[in-house]
Design an enzyme around this catalytic site. Structure first.
Site, short mmCIF file in Angstrom:
data_model
loop_
_atom_site.label_atom_id
_atom_site.label_comp_id
_atom_site.label_asym_id
_atom_site.label_seq_id
_atom_site.Cartn_x
_atom_site.Cartn_y
_atom_site.Cartn_z
N ASP A 166 12.65 5.39 2.66
CA ASP A 166 11.86 4.44 3.44
C ASP A 166 12.68 3.78 4.53
O ASP A 166 12.24 3.68 5.69
CB ASP A 166 11.28 3.36 2.52
CG ASP A 166 10.11 3.86 1.69
OD1 ASP A 166 9.97 5.08 1.56
OD2 ASP A 166 9.35 3.02 1.17
N SER A 199 6.07 -1.11 4.13
CA SER A 199 6.10 -2.43 4.75
C SER A 199 7.40 -3.17 4.45
O SER A 199 7.98 -3.81 5.33
CB SER A 199 4.90 -3.27 4.29
OG SER A 199 4.86 -3.38 2.87
N ALA A 212 0.82 -1.21 0.00
CA ALA A 212 0.00 0.00 0.00
C ALA A 212 0.85 1.26 0.00
O ALA A 212 0.34 2.35 0.20
CB ALA A 212 -0.94 -0.01 1.20
N LEU A 263 3.20 2.04 2.19
CA LEU A 263 3.39 2.52 3.56
C LEU A 263 4.66 1.96 4.19
O LEU A 263 4.77 1.89 5.42
CB LEU A 263 2.17 2.18 4.41
CG LEU A 263 0.86 2.85 3.94
CD1 LEU A 263 -0.31 2.34 4.75
CD2 LEU A 263 0.97 4.38 4.04
#
Length: 316
Positions: free
Chosen positions: A151, A107, A103, A105
């Protein structure tokens, strides 16, 4: 002998895609985490299991990888971390995760960071946060083909960060109870990065101007966060969204979530992450987040409130 580590997911407030081209970005760790537990195995193979993902795989020196159930997806990051930072002795690995998969986000970054930290602890290796972030970025590069360090940096360090090239600055901003994330399953990050790259090659002058504009927005947003200028921050998010639409990473579902959020009272809403599906982030006064959440779920979208996490990777 055992080891356990966890790391948070992330949401990008400003600068996705532009960060790949050396522009600044602002991101925050969110209060959803991935946890890796490693235990010594008395068998002749390594078992990787996640009840949350309905995933189980066996890694044997003789027969290689056997996927017993689930999809490769996130497993690729664990396997690459093992290849780089483990000595091949049999272990049992368990993954617990509350971050939506696929999504946008973070992960994969959270799982990678948690795996590396747990392996370091398991092997009693001394490591620093910059080292974990750097090695996690290496794993993401290997798996995805292209990846910014954003990230893995935010998952490692936590908090709210301003990333300019490889320089990380922790910044202050009051975002508590102000964020709602709506999400669907996204296209692969590598696919969206490639799409933008191809558009950059076809229209370099136009695309470079857009990336420069996103950079200016990000720098101004940094000031708005520090001064708690909520109206300015929301407006900048909406402008940033228009430019993300221009570079080709929007989709019908993302657009619907963006406008649903604004109609429900969001000061600003935009794609967060690679786009092409995935997630949007809506920013509002705290008394409006409940209404935004209800409006998104009423339209059939997955949605959740997300608070910033000051904690990055944790070894437990």
């Amino acid at each position: 002998m055992g080891s356990k580590a966890s790391a948070p997911g992330k949401a990008i407030l400003f600068g996705e895609h532009a960060v790949v081209y050396g522009k600044p970005a602002i991101a925050l760790a969110i209060d959803k985490r991935a946890t890796i537990t490693i235990k010594e195995s008395h068998r002749d193979y390594t078992r990787i299991k996640s009840d949350d993902l309905d995933l189980e795989a066996i890694l044997s020196p003789e027969t290689g990888l056997k996927l017993k159930k689930g999809e490769m997806g996130i497993l690729n990051y664990i396997l690459k971390a093992l290849e780089f930072y483990h000595d091949s002795t049999p272990i049992n690995i368990k993954l617990k995760i509350s971050i939506p998969i696929g999504a946008g986000l973070g992960s994969s970054a959270a799982v990678t960071v948690a795996t590396i930290a747990a392996l370091d602890n398991y092997h009693k290796r001394k490591s620093t946060l910059p080292s974990i972030a750097r090695r996690a970025h290496r794993v993401e590069l290997e798996v995805q083909g292209a990846a910014s360090p954003l990230d893995t940096s935010i998952s490692t360090h936590g908090g709210l960060i301003y990333l300019d090239k490889e320089k990380i600055e922790q910044i202050k901003g009051d975002l508590k109870d102000s964020l709602v994330i709506g999400y669907t399953r996204s296209e692969e990050t590598a696919k969206m990065v490639k799409l933008v790259k191809e558009r950059m090659e076809r229209h370099p002058q136009i695309m470079n101007l857009i990336m420069d504009a996103i950079a200016h927005i990000t720098r101004k947003a940094r000031k708005a966060l520090k001064s708690d200028d909520k109206e300015c921050l929301g407006e900048l998010m909406n402008i940033n969204q228009g430019l993300l639409d221009a570079i080709g990473v929007n989709s019908k579902s993302l657009s619907e979530m963006i406008y649903t959020s604004r109609e429900a009272g969001a000061l600003g809403s935009k794609i967060t992450g690679a786009g092409g599906g995935g997630s949007i982030i809506a920013y509002s006064h705290p008394d409006r987040t409940g209404q935004i959440l209800e409006s998104l779920t009423a339209r059939g979208y997955n949605a959740m409130k997300a608070n910033p996490s000051t904690r990055g990777v944790l070894i437990q």
